[in-house]
Design a protein around this motif. Structure first.
Motif, PDB file in Angstrom:
ATOM      1  N   ALA A 250      31.484  67.941  45.037  1.00 32.27           N
ATOM      2  CA  ALA A 250      32.851  67.695  45.518  1.00 32.27           C
ATOM      3  C   ALA A 250      32.950  66.290  46.109  1.00 32.27           C
ATOM      4  N   ALA A 251      31.899  65.892  46.814  1.00 33.09           N
ATOM      5  CA  ALA A 251      31.896  64.560  47.434  1.00 33.09           C
ATOM      6  C   ALA A 251      31.920  63.470  46.358  1.00 33.09           C
ATOM      7  N   SER A 252      31.156  63.668  45.282  1.00 32.25           N
ATOM      8  CA  SER A 252      31.146  62.677  44.192  1.00 32.25           C
ATOM      9  C   SER A 252      32.546  62.521  43.627  1.00 32.25           C
ATOM     10  N   LYS A 253      33.182  63.638  43.395  1.00 36.81           N
ATOM     11  CA  LYS A 253      34.520  63.577  42.786  1.00 36.81           C
ATOM     12  C   LYS A 253      35.526  62.978  43.750  1.00 36.81           C
ATOM     13  N   ALA A 254      35.368  63.271  45.016  1.00 29.60           N
ATOM     14  CA  ALA A 254      36.270  62.702  46.015  1.00 29.60           C
ATOM     15  C   ALA A 254      36.127  61.181  46.048  1.00 29.60           C
ATOM     16  N   LEU A 255      34.905  60.710  45.984  1.00 32.29           N
ATOM     17  CA  LEU A 255      34.677  59.266  45.989  1.00 32.29           C
ATOM     18  C   LEU A 255      35.307  58.631  44.755  1.00 32.29           C
ATOM     19  N   ASP A 256      35.146  59.294  43.625  1.00 32.64           N
ATOM     20  CA  ASP A 256      35.724  58.789  42.383  1.00 32.64           C
ATOM     21  C   ASP A 256      37.223  58.576  42.557  1.00 32.64           C
ATOM     22  N   GLU A 257      37.860  59.523  43.215  1.00 30.01           N
ATOM     23  CA  GLU A 257      39.302  59.476  43.427  1.00 30.01           C
ATOM     24  C   GLU A 257      39.687  58.346  44.371  1.00 30.01           C
ATOM     25  N   ILE A 258      38.975  58.265  45.486  1.00 32.50           N
ATOM     26  CA  ILE A 258      39.371  57.333  46.543  1.00 32.50           C
ATOM     27  C   ILE A 258      39.055  55.888  46.156  1.00 32.50           C
ATOM     28  N   LEU A 259      37.948  55.685  45.490  1.00 29.21           N
ATOM     29  CA  LEU A 259      37.547  54.316  45.155  1.00 29.21           C
ATOM     30  C   LEU A 259      38.477  53.653  44.133  1.00 29.21           C
ATOM     31  N   LYS A 260      39.324  54.444  43.503  1.00 26.05           N
ATOM     32  CA  LYS A 260      40.270  53.869  42.519  1.00 26.05           C
ATOM     33  C   LYS A 260      41.209  52.873  43.173  1.00 26.05           C
ATOM     34  N   ASN A 261      41.477  53.113  44.474  1.00 25.95           N
ATOM     35  CA  ASN A 261      42.543  52.331  45.119  1.00 25.95           C
ATOM     36  C   ASN A 261      42.045  51.447  46.252  1.00 25.95           C
ATOM     37  N   VAL A 262      40.801  51.050  46.209  1.00 27.12           N
ATOM     38  CA  VAL A 262      40.296  50.218  47.317  1.00 27.12           C
ATOM     39  C   VAL A 262      39.860  48.856  46.782  1.00 27.12           C
ATOM     40  N   ASN A 263      39.564  47.934  47.704  1.00 29.86           N
ATOM     41  CA  ASN A 263      39.193  46.583  47.270  1.00 29.86           C
ATOM     42  C   ASN A 263      37.702  46.471  46.960  1.00 29.86           C
ATOM     43  N   LYS A 264      37.314  45.312  46.463  1.00 22.65           N
ATOM     44  CA  LYS A 264      35.948  45.111  45.968  1.00 22.65           C
ATOM     45  C   LYS A 264      34.903  45.320  47.067  1.00 22.65           C
TER      46      LYS A 264
END
Lengths: 288, 631
Positions: B577-591
């Protein structure tokens, strides 16, 4: 080289979802689903998703795990995932051994001046096994007068129990009868291409729904003289087998007999029972 | 129990007594019994005691390591043999060098045992020594090849690929590659499919490798071998039979059909049989229909399912009155895609089936049909059926297709004095979301039956209008336990006003309510909830999964540290679940955030043992490392 097949328009069960269900089924029922059974499990569960309007197996898992109304669905799940195919006089060698045992049982009970006989059919599915036992009992003529006979069938699947209570069967249920339909004429009423069990036999068996790994499923079922628990242990993990063995031990009378599937064994799984070879079958007795 | 009694019981004839005695040893210090066990291993007279001693060593494991290593130097070759065997069952890297030393033992059996033990331990440090051993005694050579197969890994595979060119070692190399090989090994193995002596071994190896890698060869790969595969189905060796069957199922060749049908109810082969028939498609359909017509055929439900997957609803119509309920379910579900009057007529009959599962399946499919034939088809049901369930389903179908009169009638049935009828009507109303039913449903909220109240609330929430939400929130605020799990489903994004109440509910001991509250809190997507959610972290894997998923829903950068904590959690579901959550959140953050996070992910990946989770983490890492490069 292709990845393993997937089918469009069908809701696909991912590897992760498969694992979730395997663990759920193992936890709730002690049933082990092997690695190479994903497609089969998907095929068995997909219609539940469509009927319930649930979009994914993940959502179905969450529903089973957290929705307070999902208890019946969980029990129905057990029925869907096990091969609950059964038929009259399955593994006839054991039924014949049971028939021979009845004489011994009667003799022992008469010595003790007892007049009750209790038989339990565990994982009875749609009732063919307990009814086969009832017919065998009837045919023996040994317990007709002055005896209090009780046969109980237990299964986890509510729909199977309903079918058992309805006691209406098709040709499919008689495939072990080898073309001899005398007993069908004697015990069944033909209704078109179906066969309804006559009342005398149908009313001789009670059914209840229950999970055989849980002791509460056996409330009020102590002092059983004979227990049949066939072709269900093969699906179970070791811990579940121990739990079932303990429950059966607590139900069986000290002089009782336990039949399990001819391809199954309790050896080195539990020391609660000892196998004996009798009337061409392996039958288990309580240890100590 | 005293130690002497336990030691005596080790040679008891009863297996259970010996088992308990061995377990009893664990409560004592090793010095109290190891000398006894060592002597027992030397005892040539009493096999029962010697075997019990070996069993005891197995249970003791690492505790007995020094004793076993000592015994490697014993004068008695049998003792050295036993201790070598036993060391192969103890997973400890330090044993490898001891066992490598034993490759030079004077006794052949001991040397073979050392090779086997190194294979069991699977440490790659042994590969060089084993490779050298191949040049020695032929028995050692064969055992070493097998051990390389057990160890696996790139180095072992490379060695085996090299050795397969040696004719005298070929068969054993193929067997070893079956265990260890990767997709590159297929090319090495393929030439031997045409060798009658090696065909079965190579087939098994090729099939195993494909299975392990989760791949299938193209349908043409085994096409020329179909006659041989069919022949191999009669082989006495079950493993060859299985491999032949699997390969046959991959060929999409019509000659395979009878064999696939035969195996449809075989638990061990069912998946392959299904896959094989489905992959074959239309050519398999006539044979499947013929098999389905046989009432004594085992696995008919699966065959019906296959026809449904192959989109053959017309073929399934013939089984609408089948004796098996599950076959009728498949017929009902598949007819949803056949938009014809005939299908609607069959479905209306199935709607009135004795089995609720069949009726419900028909209901689902009728909703997919076009409106044209529905009214006509439902008329007979409404006029002639005396089964309230069938009437309710018929009304539901009509309402779904826009019939206003039917809605009124359905709402009326929700007033019934019969609890079962009332409940079914309310459930139907909930499924089709009739806003006009709200008034009646509110009345049902005061019903004396809990099940009616719950279904009424569920239906109200499904309606999803403002009044419905206010009603649901009334239950959330009153924290009425029975109704809370249902009421919480009404919470949506933007319902920030309910948060204070949710925070209180989060603290409940009732697991189901807690999970629902976590879910509801996540749906609101308010970052203020992060702290409250994370404060509920516990030893319960389900709760932690829900917390991670709620954080994923909130989707703020502030969630990342906690999600990374989830990535290190014990439960594989939490890490997933944590992996998938990171996948979701990292879409909208900076480098910068991506770089910081991926560096933490790398650290976690290095320790991840679970293959499913590892794959997911690797996928995310690859995705965001690429993303970072682009940024």
């Amino acid at each position: 080289m292709k990845k393993s097949l997937t089918f469009s328009d069908d809701i696909i069960m991912s590897e992760e979802e498969f694992r979730l269900f395997r663990e759920l089924i193992d936890r709730e029922f002690g049933i082990t689903i092997k690695d190479d059974r994903r497609l089969t499990l998907q095929a068995k569960l997909s219609h539940r998703l469509k009927i319930l309007g649930i979009p994914s197996y993940r959502d179905y898992y969450n529903f089973l795990n957290t929705d307070p109304s999902a208890e019946n669905e969980l029990l129905a799940l057990a029925g869907h995932i096990t091969n609950n195919e059964t038929y009259f006089f399955r593994e006839k060698v054991q039924i014949d051994a049971f028939s021979e045992l009845l004489k011994d049982i009667k003799r022992e009970k008469q010595k003790r001046k007892e007049h009750t006989l209790q038989i339990l059919s565990v994982a009875c599915s749609s009732g063919e096994e307990p009814y086969s036992l009832s017919i065998t009992l009837h045919e023996s003529g040994l317990f007709l007068w002055g005896w209090n006979v009780k046969i109980t069938g237990v299964d986890i699947d509510k729909h199977a129990i309903e079918r058992a209570r309805n006691a209406i069967y098709t040709d499919h249920s008689f495939r072990a009868v080898n073309g001899s339909f005398d007993f069908i004429k004697k015990y069944f009423v033909t209704e078109g291409h179906k066969y309804r069990l006559k009342k005398t036999i149908a009313e001789s068996v009670e059914f209840r729904q229950g999970n055989i790994t849980k002791p509460q499923s056996f409330t009020g079922l102590h002092h059983q003289d004979v227990i049949f628990c066939r072709n269900v242990l093969i699906y179970m993990n070791d811990k579940a087998i121990e739990m079932v063995a303990r429950n059966l031990y607590n139900c069986l009378s000290d002089s009782g007999y336990l039949f399990i599937g001819s391809t199954e064994s309790l050896m080195q799984r539990t020391n609660l029972f000892t196998p004996v070879h009798k009337y061409s079958a392996i039958i288990y007795r309580k240890n100590g | 129990m005293e130690i002497n009694t336990i030691l005596n019981n080790l040679s008891n004839e009863d297996w259970w007594v010996r088992k308990k005695a061995i377990e009893g040893l664990l409560s004592f210090q090793t010095e109290e019994y190891l000398p006894f066990l060592e002597e027992a291993l030397r005892n040539h007279e009493d096999a029962l005691l010697r075997n019990a001693s070996m069993d005891a060593y197995r249970v003791l494991g690492k505790r007995a390591l020094s004793s076993l290593i000592r015994l490697l130097k014993d004068n008695d070759e049998e003792v050295r043999l036993f201790s070598t065997n036993l060391l192969g069952e103890i997973r400890d890297r330090s044993i490898v060098k001891e066992l490598i030393r034993m490759l030079k033992d004077l006794d052949l059996n001991v040397r073979i045992s050392a090779v086997e033990a190194l294979g069991k331990l699977r440490y790659p440090e042994a590969i060089d020594a084993l490779t050298q051993s191949i040049e020695g005694d032929s028995w050692i050579a064969l055992a070493s090849i097998e051990a390389l197969g057990e160890i696996g890994g790139k180095e072992a595979i490379r060695t085996l690929h090299h050795l397969i060119d040696r004719e005298e070692l070929r068969m054993f190399c193929i067997n070893a590659i079956e265990k260890a090989g990767d997709i590159q090994s297929i090319n090495k193995l393929s030439p031997f499919l045409s060798d009658p002596f090696l065909r079965e071994y190579s087939l098994k190896a090729i099939v195993s490798i494909h299975e392990r890698e989760g791949l299938r060869p193209s349908a043409t790969y085994f096409k020329d071998m179909v006659p041989y595969l069919i022949e191999m189905l009669e082989c006495w060796d079950e493993t060859v039979k299985r491999a032949a069957f699997i390969a046959l199922s991959w060929t999409e060749d019509s000659r395979a059909i009878p064999y696939l049908l035969n195996a449809i109810n075989d638990e061990k082969l069912q998946d392959y049989a299904m896959n094989g028939l489905i992959a074959m498609g239309k050519p398999a359909v006539p044979a499947i229909i013929k098999a389905l017509k046989n009432p004594l055929m085992e696995g008919r439900v699966i065959l019906a399912r296959i026809l449904s997957i192959l989109k053959e609803p017309e073929a399934l119509i013939a089984f609408a009155e089948d004796d098996e309920e599950e076959v009728r379910v498949e017929v009902a579900l598949s007819l949803g895609s056949l938009r014809k009057k005939e299908a609607v007529n069959v479905l209306s009959r199935l709607l009135c089936d004795d089995s609720d599962e069949v009726s419900r399946s028909a209901l689902v499919s009728l909703k997919n049909q076009s409106r044209e034939y529905i009214r006509e088809a439902m008329k007979p049901v409404l006029l002639h059926s005396d089964n309230p369930r069938h009437i309710i389903y018929a009304l539901e179908t009509l309402v779904h297709h826009g019939d206003g009169d039917a809605s009124e009638r359905l709402i009326k049935m929700a007033e019934s004095h019969d609890t079962e009828i009332k409940k079914m009507a309310i459930e139907a109303i909930g499924r089709i979301k009739i806003p006009q039913a709200l008034k009646q449903l509110c009345l049902c909220l005061d019903d004396k039956e809990t099940s009616i109240r719950k279904e009424a609330l569920r239906a109200i929430i499904n309606i999803k209008n403002k009044d419905a939400k206010n009603l649901a929130f009334r239950y959330i605020n009153s924290e009425e336990h029975d109704m809370l799990p249902i009421a919480l489903n009404a919470v949506e994004e933007g319902d920030d006003g309910i948060l204070p109440t949710l925070y209180k509910i989060l603290k409940t001991d009732n697991k189901i309510i807690k999970l629902k509250a976590i879910e509801a809190t996540g749906r609101i997507k308010n970052p203020d909830a992060i702290k409250q959610l994370t404060s509920q972290w516990s030893n319960d894997e389900d709760i932690n999964v829900y917390i991670i998923e709620a954080l994923r829903s909130i989707g703020e950068i502030e969630c990342i540290p906690f999600i990374l904590r989830g990535l290190r959690s014990e439960g594989w579901r939490v890490r997933m679940a944590a992996s998938k959550a990171l996948d979701e959140i990292l879409k909208n953050v900076n480098k910068d955030i991506i770089d910081m996070t991926t560096s933490s992910i790398k650290e976690v990946l290095s320790k991840e043992q679970d293959p499913l989770v590892k794959n997911e983490i690797e996928r995310i890492l690859k995705k965001y490392e690429k993303e970072s490069d682009l940024l």
